[in-house]
Design a protein around this motif. Structure first.
Motif, short mmCIF file in Angstrom:
data_model
loop_
_atom_site.label_atom_id
_atom_site.label_comp_id
_atom_site.label_asym_id
_atom_site.label_seq_id
_atom_site.Cartn_x
_atom_site.Cartn_y
_atom_site.Cartn_z
N ILE A 197 -36.88 30.41 -10.03
CA ILE A 197 -37.69 31.28 -8.85
C ILE A 197 -37.90 29.93 -7.77
N PRO A 198 -37.24 30.41 -6.62
CA PRO A 198 -37.48 29.56 -5.32
C PRO A 198 -38.93 29.28 -4.95
N ALA A 199 -39.70 30.27 -5.22
CA ALA A 199 -41.24 30.15 -4.88
C ALA A 199 -41.91 29.13 -5.65
N GLY A 200 -41.27 28.87 -7.11
CA GLY A 200 -41.75 27.97 -7.79
C GLY A 200 -43.00 28.35 -8.93
N ARG A 201 -43.32 29.84 -8.92
CA ARG A 201 -44.20 30.21 -9.85
C ARG A 201 -43.94 31.67 -10.10
N TRP A 202 -44.38 32.05 -11.10
CA TRP A 202 -44.56 33.62 -11.34
C TRP A 202 -45.28 34.13 -10.30
N GLY A 203 -45.06 35.40 -10.13
CA GLY A 203 -46.05 36.19 -9.25
C GLY A 203 -47.12 36.95 -9.83
N ALA A 204 -48.08 37.14 -9.03
CA ALA A 204 -49.43 37.77 -9.64
C ALA A 204 -49.34 39.04 -9.23
N ASP A 231 -39.98 39.13 -5.56
CA ASP A 231 -39.30 38.19 -6.47
C ASP A 231 -39.59 36.74 -6.19
N GLY A 232 -39.94 36.46 -5.33
CA GLY A 232 -40.30 35.12 -5.15
C GLY A 232 -38.79 34.26 -4.74
N GLY A 233 -37.82 35.06 -4.59
CA GLY A 233 -36.56 34.46 -4.23
C GLY A 233 -35.52 34.72 -5.43
#
Length: 237
Positions: A197-204, A231-233
């Protein structure tokens, strides 16, 4: 453009997770809520909705009992429908589980969408998935259902756009909810997922609320038949 004042939204699976976050987000934007649950355990979601000064009522219904859906919603009046309720059967190849997953994740989405569109709803938003585009692992029935939700969204959008209604979907990435708990607690899979995940975290769950408000509001009146990925990328990787 993003105000939902004077609108009423039915959110299925509103007890927790994504459904609860979206219900509260819609209330914050000005909508009154009809909260659906498999059981009558919606106290916390109702409390949060009312804390924003909005009205809340309840619809308790087992969506796997598809023959009961039309009668249960016959008296409802909602401008907005959020098809969020879902179920999953990880690793199962039984026909009974296949039918249950398809009933809740696809048949109920179709029946609710048609019923409310025929009663004047102008915004239908279904919760799709990354598995609307990918096959996943050991979730055959879920992947099949979510692929179908994406197709259903496009088909219904074509039928209802001439009547002034927009039919869209949101495809969440990996979101921290009870449904994904098994993946979160698997140290190997959790590390693999987070690493992609490019955002570096799971979503909330709250990460989905803004997308839902957009698709429910006048800001999206010329958006229909679209599956919006949140999807955070993940898919861009």
């Amino acid at each position: 453009m993003f105000s939902l004042e004077g609108r009423t939204a039915l959110v299925t699976g509103a007890r927790a997770g994504i459904g609860r976050a979206i219900a509260v987000g819609l209330a914050r934007a000005g909508a009154d809520l009809i909260l659906h649950g498999h059981h009558d355990d919606l106290d916390e979601t109702e409390r949060e909705v009312k804390a924003h000064g909005r009205a809340a009522s309840r619809l308790v219904l087992d969506l796997s009992r598809t023959g009961e859906i039309a009668g249960a919603v016959a008296g409802l009046k909602a401008d907005i429908l959020i098809n969020n309720a879902g179920t999953i059967a990880r690793g199962s190849t039984s026909l009974a589980d296949w039918r249950r997953v398809l009933a809740v994740n696809l048949d109920a989405v179709y029946l609710l969408s048609q019923s409310l569109l025929e009663r004047g709803a102008t915004k239908v938003i279904s919760i799709a998935s990354l598995l609307s585009f990918q096959g996943g692992v050991n979730v055959t029935s879920y992947a099949a259902a979510k692929h179908a939700v994406a197709g259903l969204t496009k088909a219904l959008s074509n039928e209802w756009a001439p009547h002034g209604a927009q039919v869209n979907a949101i495809a969440p990435g990996y979101i921290s909810t009870d449904v994904t708990r098994a993946l979160q607690e698997d140290p190997v899979r959790e590390k693999e997922i987070t690493g992609r995940i490019p955002a570096g975290r799971w979503g909330a769950p709250e990460d989905l609320a803004g997308a839902a408000v957009f698709l429910a509001s006048p800001a999206s009146d010329y958006v229909t038949g679209h599956v919006l990925v949140v999807d955070g990328g993940w898919l861009a990787r």
